[in-house]
Scaffold this motif. Structure first.
Motif, PDB file in Angstrom:
ATOM      1  N   ARG A 120       0.826  -1.206   0.000  1.00  0.00           N
ATOM      2  CA  ARG A 120       0.000   0.000   0.000  1.00  0.00           C
ATOM      3  C   ARG A 120       0.858   1.252   0.000  1.00  0.00           C
ATOM      4  O   ARG A 120       0.548   2.231  -0.675  1.00  0.00           O
ATOM      5  CB  ARG A 120      -0.907   0.034   1.222  1.00  0.00           C
ATOM      6  CG  ARG A 120      -1.988  -0.997   1.196  1.00  0.00           C
ATOM      7  CD  ARG A 120      -2.937  -0.767   0.054  1.00  0.00           C
ATOM      8  NE  ARG A 120      -4.140  -1.554   0.236  1.00  0.00           N
ATOM      9  CZ  ARG A 120      -5.044  -1.735  -0.688  1.00  0.00           C
ATOM     10  NH1 ARG A 120      -4.874  -1.206  -1.882  1.00  0.00           N
ATOM     11  NH2 ARG A 120      -6.109  -2.451  -0.442  1.00  0.00           N
ATOM     12  N   MET A 155       2.880   8.523   3.766  1.00  0.00           N
ATOM     13  CA  MET A 155       1.545   8.306   4.332  1.00  0.00           C
ATOM     14  C   MET A 155       0.478   8.780   3.363  1.00  0.00           C
ATOM     15  O   MET A 155      -0.560   8.136   3.206  1.00  0.00           O
ATOM     16  CB  MET A 155       1.453   9.042   5.671  1.00  0.00           C
ATOM     17  CG  MET A 155       0.177   8.806   6.431  1.00  0.00           C
ATOM     18  SD  MET A 155      -0.354   7.102   6.468  1.00  0.00           S
ATOM     19  CE  MET A 155       0.393   6.512   7.936  1.00  0.00           C
ATOM     20  N   LYS A 156       0.747   9.884   2.678  1.00  0.00           N
ATOM     21  CA  LYS A 156      -0.212  10.382   1.692  1.00  0.00           C
ATOM     22  C   LYS A 156      -0.415   9.339   0.592  1.00  0.00           C
ATOM     23  O   LYS A 156      -1.539   9.077   0.160  1.00  0.00           O
ATOM     24  CB  LYS A 156       0.335  11.679   1.105  1.00  0.00           C
ATOM     25  CG  LYS A 156      -0.706  12.592   0.536  1.00  0.00           C
ATOM     26  CD  LYS A 156      -0.212  14.022   0.469  1.00  0.00           C
ATOM     27  CE  LYS A 156       0.596  14.278  -0.750  1.00  0.00           C
ATOM     28  NZ  LYS A 156       1.229  15.608  -0.764  1.00  0.00           N
ATOM     29  N   ASN A 157       0.691   8.733   0.177  1.00  0.00           N
ATOM     30  CA  ASN A 157       0.569   7.720  -0.859  1.00  0.00           C
ATOM     31  C   ASN A 157      -0.061   6.446  -0.331  1.00  0.00           C
ATOM     32  O   ASN A 157      -0.690   5.713  -1.079  1.00  0.00           O
ATOM     33  CB  ASN A 157       1.930   7.416  -1.467  1.00  0.00           C
ATOM     34  CG  ASN A 157       2.333   8.471  -2.454  1.00  0.00           C
ATOM     35  OD1 ASN A 157       1.794   8.544  -3.536  1.00  0.00           O
ATOM     36  ND2 ASN A 157       3.254   9.329  -2.074  1.00  0.00           N
ATOM     37  N   PHE A 158       0.128   6.197   0.957  1.00  0.00           N
ATOM     38  CA  PHE A 158      -0.493   5.025   1.581  1.00  0.00           C
ATOM     39  C   PHE A 158      -2.007   5.131   1.477  1.00  0.00           C
ATOM     40  O   PHE A 158      -2.702   4.144   1.287  1.00  0.00           O
ATOM     41  CB  PHE A 158      -0.050   4.983   3.045  1.00  0.00           C
ATOM     42  CG  PHE A 158      -0.596   3.836   3.833  1.00  0.00           C
ATOM     43  CD1 PHE A 158      -0.140   2.566   3.615  1.00  0.00           C
ATOM     44  CD2 PHE A 158      -1.544   4.033   4.813  1.00  0.00           C
ATOM     45  CE1 PHE A 158      -0.620   1.509   4.342  1.00  0.00           C
ATOM     46  CE2 PHE A 158      -2.027   2.986   5.545  1.00  0.00           C
ATOM     47  CZ  PHE A 158      -1.564   1.720   5.306  1.00  0.00           C
ATOM     48  N   TRP A 178       6.446   1.829   8.405  1.00  0.00           N
ATOM     49  CA  TRP A 178       6.345   3.150   7.795  1.00  0.00           C
ATOM     50  C   TRP A 178       7.741   3.711   7.557  1.00  0.00           C
ATOM     51  O   TRP A 178       8.060   4.205   6.474  1.00  0.00           O
ATOM     52  CB  TRP A 178       5.535   4.029   8.752  1.00  0.00           C
ATOM     53  CG  TRP A 178       5.133   5.352   8.230  1.00  0.00           C
ATOM     54  CD1 TRP A 178       5.265   5.804   6.959  1.00  0.00           C
ATOM     55  CD2 TRP A 178       4.523   6.397   8.989  1.00  0.00           C
ATOM     56  NE1 TRP A 178       4.757   7.078   6.882  1.00  0.00           N
ATOM     57  CE2 TRP A 178       4.303   7.457   8.105  1.00  0.00           C
ATOM     58  CE3 TRP A 178       4.138   6.525  10.322  1.00  0.00           C
ATOM     59  CZ2 TRP A 178       3.724   8.640   8.528  1.00  0.00           C
ATOM     60  CZ3 TRP A 178       3.558   7.698  10.727  1.00  0.00           C
ATOM     61  CH2 TRP A 178       3.357   8.744   9.841  1.00  0.00           C
TER      62      TRP A 178
END
Lengths: 369, 367, 181
Positions: free
Chosen positions: A53, C18-21, A294
């Motif tokens: 993702r 995170m934006k791309n997540f 992350w």
């Protein structure tokens, strides 16, 4: 009284005392191993899917619904593969390395409290035990690198040893800060002492412990010993079949162990409102793991000398200052706990990070030859 | 008592994740420090120069696709320009603009894949690579729309291009040009300020100005060393003299500068694209050129600023249908010659990164 | 040069990932979901229209690989009859030069891109295998009149923005909405 103890006392009604001891512990050990293995599977699945993702793709989704059987397919593949030992490798070292690497990952969980009283053995020196045991695995990694008789593996092995030794110190120093506030080495007592999670009380210690753990379990950006672009996954290069599988599992086992220890020491373990404690524990563990993921999906890798410099010049002095600060606060201002301490520690952490960042220069590292 | 030591020789490649194809670096290590380095080339040699001597001028265009397979369009462009110079062919204006648009799109695409692979070599676990490939995919889609292929385009022809662009091409390119600067900003936010990237690249693998010139380096590698040398500016070909753009120049010549120059060049390419799309005239895309072209006796060197540096074709004609000599000046090979100076003294990990920062494609080096 | 950013760069990078997540994935599940290829695709085959072919062998001359084999004999009506036309698509590099050189518009690029076989010899296309038929349609490469009849190519550029091709993050809604065909 732990859950195992209660179970043992109940067993004594049916069997002799020695048998009750053995049965109770066996049940506990099996339960822990089952938990660890299931969590490792969950971790590997999550890692693959979530990194997918992060990289705007899907991740494995073909085996079973949403790819949950991918790992089972992988293990069948690994189990049926030929087990190759390099011709000039050291057979016994090569053979034992995966076991030596994997066993400590399991042994750490003996002292991790999952719930109030749900712990295999509530050792009084729990944290010492954790630190001691988890550093054994580097011996296994060194054995794997040495026994493979491969140059890449050897480089990886030496990197692993240097890295483990360097990062052991700041990690322990940060843990000592926790011990000072909690007043105990036992992990259960540390959890019970956390009315406020300790990462609020000593942010600097948490920061150091998190980074140090990342380095100890070889997660990115400290994954030097399996640096794919340099030394082609390093120490496990010459492994195939289930030996490789065991090394792979131990990697995630250590990640799980580190997540559990961070949860226990800094995030308040199983404590939390509303939800049952075990669920809280799992949520926190997964949260820590998500942070690892992350970071892994974002940052590049450090170089080996920068890695050492980061441990010795940055983390260790900061850990010492943190320890001094916490010690002073516990000794002289026990009344100021916890709110005043929180404010002071956040301020100190910020200032220290700013100061230490200024000390680092870019561009060094060339050696005249 | 001194320990007896012996050199630790490590073969990086030919099968190695960071070898950009088939390539071997014979590295002598002292601990982690690289003390010696030897390049072993030729694993991907296909004899393109010799093959080209047996084929007609137009049949050689697909061969040039196979040189630098990440930037086929500019290879076509360079070859076609050289042949046109040799035969003295004038090209319609619309074609010139189409060629410039394709070349600049190709430059963006090539730089995107460079950044992705460089970050992979730095150890970022594939994430920047996937982001870059997402944008590259958009460009490849556009190329596929124009010429039907995604890697070996074979789009340029002597005297023109193979076909005019389809009608849905221009809106798509305009959309791409409109959103690209924002995406470059996003990737700069992800990468350029990252402390680990800075620590790994700043000051690493410095190629001083004089050494870069002596090694005949070209392209972003030369510009990163502080030499303002861009063939689009110093020897304008096609219609590049009509566009307003800057040549980004680095200051130190380290890996970071090479990265930065390429990122800035992507922005400049977007600028050129904007202007080219605005000025794109209508008209024919092909002048009548015989299928079996027989240029007069003579020789010519045609060069362009490819994404990787100065890509030149040296052609000798003996008035037959095939070139008498077909020589390629591959930018990556000449940039590679400076590698040893840059690498020795740095760590093993740096050696990989410095090699990656040259943006080598082995199809071009070995031909 | 100093290291003066205090980890802000890494935090910004984390924000970008995170934006791309939270963005939907851009990959698609190939055998089930397929893209519409370019109208001008140079697919893994050639399409030959027998009725228009005069057997002039210009295609064979233009092929850089020397890959097209054509044998003709003189027919009764002052024409050539093609006895043998054979293309080894294993050697072919699909440059399209033969299609461009054909003076009688008898040769086209095909649209198929799924021609993997188990044997190399199955890649050799003979006269019958090259002929135009229902399932072997020509692509619009070099033939604008064919090109306009074909469906528009799907572009990643318009992904998630046009024609209700909305992607979604959650897998359980994926089946309904994903896929560009």
């Amino acid at each position: 009284m732990t859950l195992i103890g209660q179970f043992r006392d109940w067993l004594i009604n049916f069997m002799p005392e020695w048998a009750a001891y053995i049965v109770a512990f066996l049940v506990g050990v099996v339960a822990i191993i089952a938990f660890v293995l299931v969590m490792i599977i969950v971790f590997i699945y999550l890692e693959r899917r979530l990194i997918g993702r992060f990289q705007v793709r899907l991740g494995p989704n073909r085996c079973g619904p949403e790819g949950i059987f991918q790992l089972i397919a992988d293990s069948i593949k690994l189990l049926t593969k030929e087990d190759i030992v390099p011709a000039k490798g050291d057979f016994w070292v090569h053979f034992l390395a995966p076991i030596v690497t994997f066993a400590p990952a399991l042994m750490v969980f003996a002292v991790v409290p999952f719930h109030k009283g749900v712990v295999l053995t509530d050792l009084d020196v729990g944290i010492l035990y954790v630190v001691a045991i988890s550093s054994i695995s580097v011996v296994g990694i060194y054995m794997a690198g040495w026994g493979s008789n491969n140059k890449y593996s050897l480089i990886a092995a030496l990197r692993a040893v240097a890295q483990a030794i360097s990062y052991e110190l700041p990690v322990v120093m940060a843990a000592v800060g926790v011990i000072l506030i909690a007043g105990s080495l036992s992990l259960s007592k540390i959890v019970e002492a956390q009315t406020i999670p300790f990462f609020l009380l000593q942010p600097l210690g948490f920061f150091i412990f998190l980074l140090g753990s990342m380095a100890e379990i070889n997660r990115s950006p400290f994954d030097l010993l399996e640096a794919e672009s340099e030394i082609v996954t390093g120490y496990n290069m010459e492994y195939s079949g289930m030996k490789f599988g065991l090394l792979y599992l131990s990697e995630y086992g250590h990640t799980l162990a580190a997540s559990c220890i961070i949860t226990t020491l800094f995030l308040g373990g199983w404590q939390g409102p509303l939800l049952p404690p075990f669920l809280w524990f799992l949520i926190k563990v997964l949260l820590v793991f998500f942070v690892f993921l992350w970071v892994r999906s974002t940052v590049p890798r450090l170089r080996v000398d920068q890695l050492m410099a980061f441990a010795w010049k940055c983390l260790l002095p900061m850990a010492l200052i943190n320890l001094l600060l916490i010690g002073a606060q516990v000794l002289w201002f026990p009344k100021a706990l916890p709110w005043g301490m929180m404010v002071v520690n956040f301020a100190v952490a910020g200032i220290l990070i700013l100061l230490w960042s200024r000390l680092f220069a870019l561009g060094g590292g060339r050696v005249e030859v | 008592m001194a320990l007896r030591t012996e050199p630790f020789v490590l073969n990086i490649g030919p099968q190695h994740p960071s070898s950009h194809g088939l390539f071997r670096l014979e590295v002598t290590l002292d601990g982690e420090v690289v003390t010696g380095l030897e390049l072993v080339l030729g694993y991907l040699h296909r004899g393109i120069e010799k093959l080209a001597e047996g084929r007609t001028y137009i049949q050689n265009i697909p061969l040039t696709d196979r040189l630098d397979y990440l930037a086929s369009m500019t290879n076509n462009f360079a070859y076609v320009l050289a042949v046109e110079k040799l035969a003295g062919i004038e090209v319609p204006e619309r074609t010139e603009y189409l060629r410039v648009i394709m070349a600049e799109l190709m430059r963006i695409s090539s730089h995107l894949s460079f950044i992705g692979f460089l970050l992979n070599e730095l150890g970022a676990y594939f994430t920047p690579l996937f982001y870059m490939f997402r944008e590259r995919e958009k460009i490849l889609d556009l190329f596929e729309m124009v010429c039907g292929q995604r890697l070996t385009y074979n789009y340029m022809r002597i005297g023109g291009v193979s076909q005019d662009i389809p009608e849905e091409f221009l809106p798509a390119v305009k959309r791409f040009v409109a959103e690209m600067p924002r995406l470059v900003d996003e990737y700069e936010q992800l990468l350029s300020g990252n402390e680990i990237l800075l620590a790994r690249t700043k000051g690493v693998g410095i190629l001083p100005r004089d050494k870069a010139i002596n090694a005949s380096a070209s392209g972003p590698v030369l510009r990163a060393s502080g030499v303002k040398w861009d063939i689009r500016k110093v020897d304008p070909y096609s219609v590049y003299d009509r566009f307003d753009f800057e040549v980004p120049v680095g200051s130190v010549g380290d890996v970071y500068d090479r990265y930065w120059v390429r990122v800035s060049e992507m922005r400049q390419s977007v600028r050129i694209l904007e202007q080219a799309l605005k000025q794109l005239p209508k008209g024919e895309v092909w002048t009548k050129v015989p299928g079996l072209l027989r240029p007069l006796r003579g020789e010519v060197y045609g060069h362009i600023e490819g994404p990787k540096g100065e890509l030149g074709f040296y052609l000798v004609s003996d008035n037959s249908i095939a070139p008498y000599r077909f020589h390629i000046r591959p930018p990556a090979l000449l940039n590679l010659t400076a590698l040893k100076d840059m690498v020795v003294g740095w760590k093993l990990a740096d050696a990989i990164v410095i090699f990656g920062s040259l943006d080598t494609v082995l199809g071009e080096v070995d031909r | 040069m100093r290291f003066e950013r205090y980890g802000i760069g890494i935090i910004k990078g984390l924000m970008v990932t995170m934006k791309n997540f939270l963005r939907p994935p851009i990959t698609l599940q190939y055998p089930e979901e397929k893209l519409i290829t370019s109208r001008r695709i140079r697919g893994n085959e050639l399409v030959w229209q027998v009725s228009k072919c005069t057997g002039c062998a210009t295609c064979a001359k233009s092929c850089p690989q020397g890959n097209i084999e054509i044998v003709t004999h003189l027919g009764t009506e002052n024409n050539y009859v093609v006895d043998k036309l054979q293309v080894d698509t294993g050697k072919c590099m699909f440059c399209g030069l033969c299609v461009e050189s054909c003076p009688y518009e008898a040769l086209f690029m095909g649209r198929s891109y799924e021609r993997a076989t188990y044997r190399r010899r199955e890649l050799v296309l003979s006269k019958e295998a090259l002929e135009l038929s229902e399932d072997r349609q020509p692509s619009g490469y070099f033939y604008p009149r064919i090109e306009v009849l074909l469906p528009r190519q799907t572009l990643l550029l318009y992904w998630d923005r046009e024609d209700g091709q909305k992607l979604c993050w959650f897998p359980w809604r994926k089946k309904a909405n994903r896929g560009r065909r």
